[in-house]
Design a protein around this motif. Structure first.
Motif, PDB file in Angstrom:
ATOM      1  N   PHE A  11      53.417  49.645   8.126  1.00 32.15           N
ATOM      2  CA  PHE A  11      52.757  50.239   6.961  1.00 32.15           C
ATOM      3  C   PHE A  11      53.024  49.403   5.720  1.00 32.15           C
ATOM      4  N   HIS A  12      54.272  48.940   5.607  1.00 31.58           N
ATOM      5  CA  HIS A  12      54.619  48.110   4.455  1.00 31.58           C
ATOM      6  C   HIS A  12      53.829  46.801   4.472  1.00 31.58           C
ATOM      7  N   ASP A  13      53.691  46.208   5.662  1.00 26.81           N
ATOM      8  CA  ASP A  13      52.900  44.976   5.784  1.00 26.81           C
ATOM      9  C   ASP A  13      51.466  45.221   5.322  1.00 26.81           C
ATOM     10  N   HIS A  14      50.886  46.310   5.788  1.00 27.39           N
ATOM     11  CA  HIS A  14      49.501  46.676   5.466  1.00 27.39           C
ATOM     12  C   HIS A  14      49.335  46.862   3.957  1.00 27.39           C
ATOM     13  N   LEU A  46      42.661  53.139  -1.958  1.00 24.60           N
ATOM     14  CA  LEU A  46      43.740  54.137  -2.017  1.00 24.60           C
ATOM     15  C   LEU A  46      43.721  55.034  -0.790  1.00 24.60           C
ATOM     16  N   ILE A  47      42.539  55.393  -0.329  1.00 27.37           N
ATOM     17  CA  ILE A  47      42.457  56.205   0.884  1.00 27.37           C
ATOM     18  C   ILE A  47      42.989  55.430   2.075  1.00 27.37           C
ATOM     19  N   LEU A  48      42.649  54.122   2.124  1.00 31.70           N
ATOM     20  CA  LEU A  48      43.136  53.287   3.225  1.00 31.70           C
ATOM     21  C   LEU A  48      44.651  53.165   3.219  1.00 31.70           C
ATOM     22  N   ILE A  49      45.264  53.348   2.059  1.00 26.73           N
ATOM     23  CA  ILE A  49      46.726  53.332   1.985  1.00 26.73           C
ATOM     24  C   ILE A  49      47.275  54.719   2.292  1.00 26.73           C
ATOM     25  N   ALA A  50      46.614  55.747   1.787  1.00 24.90           N
ATOM     26  CA  ALA A  50      47.141  57.111   1.919  1.00 24.90           C
ATOM     27  C   ALA A  50      47.140  57.601   3.358  1.00 24.90           C
ATOM     28  N   LEU A  51      46.104  57.240   4.130  1.00 18.86           N
ATOM     29  CA  LEU A  51      46.013  57.792   5.484  1.00 18.86           C
ATOM     30  C   LEU A  51      47.183  57.369   6.372  1.00 18.86           C
ATOM     31  N   PRO A  52      47.489  56.075   6.493  1.00 18.42           N
ATOM     32  CA  PRO A  52      48.674  55.730   7.292  1.00 18.42           C
ATOM     33  C   PRO A  52      49.956  56.285   6.697  1.00 18.42           C
ATOM     34  N   GLN A 101      64.863  44.334   7.805  1.00 18.44           N
ATOM     35  CA  GLN A 101      65.565  43.950   9.030  1.00 18.44           C
ATOM     36  C   GLN A 101      64.693  44.351  10.217  1.00 18.44           C
ATOM     37  N   ASP A 102      64.906  43.703  11.357  1.00 16.06           N
ATOM     38  CA  ASP A 102      64.129  44.049  12.562  1.00 16.06           C
ATOM     39  C   ASP A 102      64.305  45.533  12.870  1.00 16.06           C
ATOM     40  N   ALA A 103      63.213  46.179  13.187  1.00 13.46           N
ATOM     41  CA  ALA A 103      63.274  47.626  13.415  1.00 13.46           C
ATOM     42  C   ALA A 103      63.982  47.928  14.720  1.00 13.46           C
ATOM     43  N   ALA A 104      64.851  48.926  14.697  1.00 13.53           N
ATOM     44  CA  ALA A 104      65.545  49.322  15.917  1.00 13.53           C
ATOM     45  C   ALA A 104      65.135  50.722  16.341  1.00 13.53           C
ATOM     46  N   SER A 105      64.200  51.314  15.603  1.00 15.18           N
ATOM     47  CA  SER A 105      63.738  52.640  15.995  1.00 15.18           C
ATOM     48  C   SER A 105      62.226  52.695  15.785  1.00 15.18           C
ATOM     49  N   PRO A 106      61.520  53.557  16.517  1.00 13.38           N
ATOM     50  CA  PRO A 106      60.065  53.622  16.402  1.00 13.38           C
ATOM     51  C   PRO A 106      59.608  53.951  14.980  1.00 13.38           C
ATOM     52  N   VAL A 107      60.356  54.818  14.299  1.00 15.63           N
ATOM     53  CA  VAL A 107      59.959  55.181  12.929  1.00 15.63           C
ATOM     54  C   VAL A 107      60.030  53.969  12.016  1.00 15.63           C
ATOM     55  N   MET A 108      61.101  53.199  12.163  1.00 17.99           N
ATOM     56  CA  MET A 108      61.231  52.013  11.312  1.00 17.99           C
ATOM     57  C   MET A 108      60.122  51.016  11.600  1.00 17.99           C
ATOM     58  N   GLU A 109      59.729  50.897  12.872  1.00 19.49           N
ATOM     59  CA  GLU A 109      58.597  50.012  13.210  1.00 19.49           C
ATOM     60  C   GLU A 109      57.354  50.430  12.457  1.00 19.49           C
ATOM     61  N   GLU A 110      57.089  51.733  12.457  1.00 17.94           N
ATOM     62  CA  GLU A 110      55.907  52.235  11.756  1.00 17.94           C
ATOM     63  C   GLU A 110      55.990  51.929  10.271  1.00 17.94           C
ATOM     64  N   LEU A 111      57.176  52.145   9.714  1.00 16.21           N
ATOM     65  CA  LEU A 111      57.347  51.891   8.280  1.00 16.21           C
ATOM     66  C   LEU A 111      57.118  50.415   7.966  1.00 16.21           C
ATOM     67  N   ILE A 170      52.613  58.654   8.774  1.00 18.08           N
ATOM     68  CA  ILE A 170      54.024  58.381   9.006  1.00 18.08           C
ATOM     69  C   ILE A 170      54.889  59.499   8.442  1.00 18.08           C
ATOM     70  N   LEU A 171      54.480  60.041   7.321  1.00 16.20           N
ATOM     71  CA  LEU A 171      55.251  61.140   6.730  1.00 16.20           C
ATOM     72  C   LEU A 171      55.373  62.299   7.701  1.00 16.20           C
TER      73      LEU A 171
END
Lengths: 72, 230
Positions: free
Chosen positions: B23-26, B73-79, B10-20, B83-84
């Motif tokens: 990240f998911h797109d990436h 894997l590093i390119l995935i782990a860093l973002p 769903q469209d993000a309504a908070s900054p954290v969700m935007e980041e997630l 976010i964590l």
């Protein structure tokens, strides 16, 4: 009661971040402030002193603790 | 809220969700690229008449297909780690709300100033007015001031429940006797829906969550009204 405490209580918005309870589980935070509020009240009134500094703990536990946990 | 034949979040309504979401797109893009490559290789291998019987090993390609996955894997782990830690930032909430799960409704308590508490039951399908969402609407919404950090303490009064609002990127277990803290900040005003996310009996599917983010003055008016009503 010192002015610093008075100011803090006057500007109270909600329970601030407490470094003693940094994690997700805030059960102990609620319990600790509840205990501190009652102990503070008991200790100060036993000495016949002004109990208004204890208001801080009361406000924090009221913010954090579910009403059903606190209801007698 | 969710819509029919929805594929993504769903469209993000908070900054954290935007980041997630980003990240998911990436990560999903990396997954699609690898899967496409593998599928292509499989099809190419299966559909050729050529055979090669004389290559036994190759140090070079072994190095490439060991190092390259490690880099990916590093390119995935860093973002992911970014976010964590972002989600764990110490925030200074303006408001604390308690969300208590019951069988089968949520109750919300706003006790920073007065003792405001109310129940939030799902509106049954036969009582919906046109335009309302089936199995998602409630009689009382959890109203919050927009663009303010809010702390939500989630617990339960009977069995396990879970408080979830996908648009805000939140899901938190509601455990009896335990207070679980989560926090959010809404980037924009709006109405955000969620559903109970832990099986809790017959009407587990019928105890939704509705968060309504409004400007501060509206929030203050609403809370005075709610206090008068109760």
């Amino acid at each position: 009661m010192s002015d610093a405490i008075k100011e803090k209580i006057k500007n109270y918005r909600t329970a601030p971040f407490d470094a003693r309870f940094p994690n997700t589980n805030q059960t102990r935070n609620c319990f600790q402030n509840y205990l501190d509020s009652h102990r503070c009240n008991n200790a100060l009134s036993a000495k016949g002193q002004d109990v208004s500094p204890c208001q801080w703990y009361q406000r924090v536990y009221k913010s954090l603790c579910p009403m059903s946990w606190v209801r007698e | 809220m969710a819509h029919p034949s929805q594929l993504g979040f769903q469209d993000a309504a908070s900054p954290v969700m935007e980041e997630l979401l980003h990240f998911h797109d990436h990560t999903l893009m990396i997954v699609f690229l690898i899967s496409t490559l593998v599928l292509y290789i499989i099809v190419a291998m299966v559909s050729t008449k050529l055979t090669n019987k004389y290559v036994l090993d190759s140090q070079e390609i072994e190095i490439v297909w060991t190092v390259l996955p490690a880099v990916i894997l590093i390119l995935i782990a860093l973002p992911s780690l970014r976010i964590l830690y972002l989600m764990d930032e110490i925030n200074d909430p303006h408001l604390t709300i308690k969300a208590m799960g019951h069988q089968w409704y949520w109750s919300y308590e706003y006790t920073d100033y007065e003792n405001l508490g109310f129940d939030s039951y799902m509106i049954p399908t036969q009582d919906l007015t046109p335009g309302q969402f089936r199995l998602l609407e409630t009689d009382h919404r959890m109203v919050v001031p927009m663009e303010s950090p809010i702390r939500v303490l989630v617990s339960a009064e009977d069995v396990l429940h879970a408080w979830a609002v996908p648009a805000l990127g939140i899901k938190m277990d509601a455990v009896p006797g335990r207070l679980n803290q989560t926090a959010f900040i809404t980037s924009r005003p709006g109405v955000y829906y969620g559903q109970c996310s832990e099986i809790c009996g017959a009407n587990h599917s019928f105890m939704p969550i509705v968060v309504e983010a409004v400007p501060l003055e509206h929030f203050e008016n609403w809370s005075s009204l709610m206090l008068e009503e109760s």
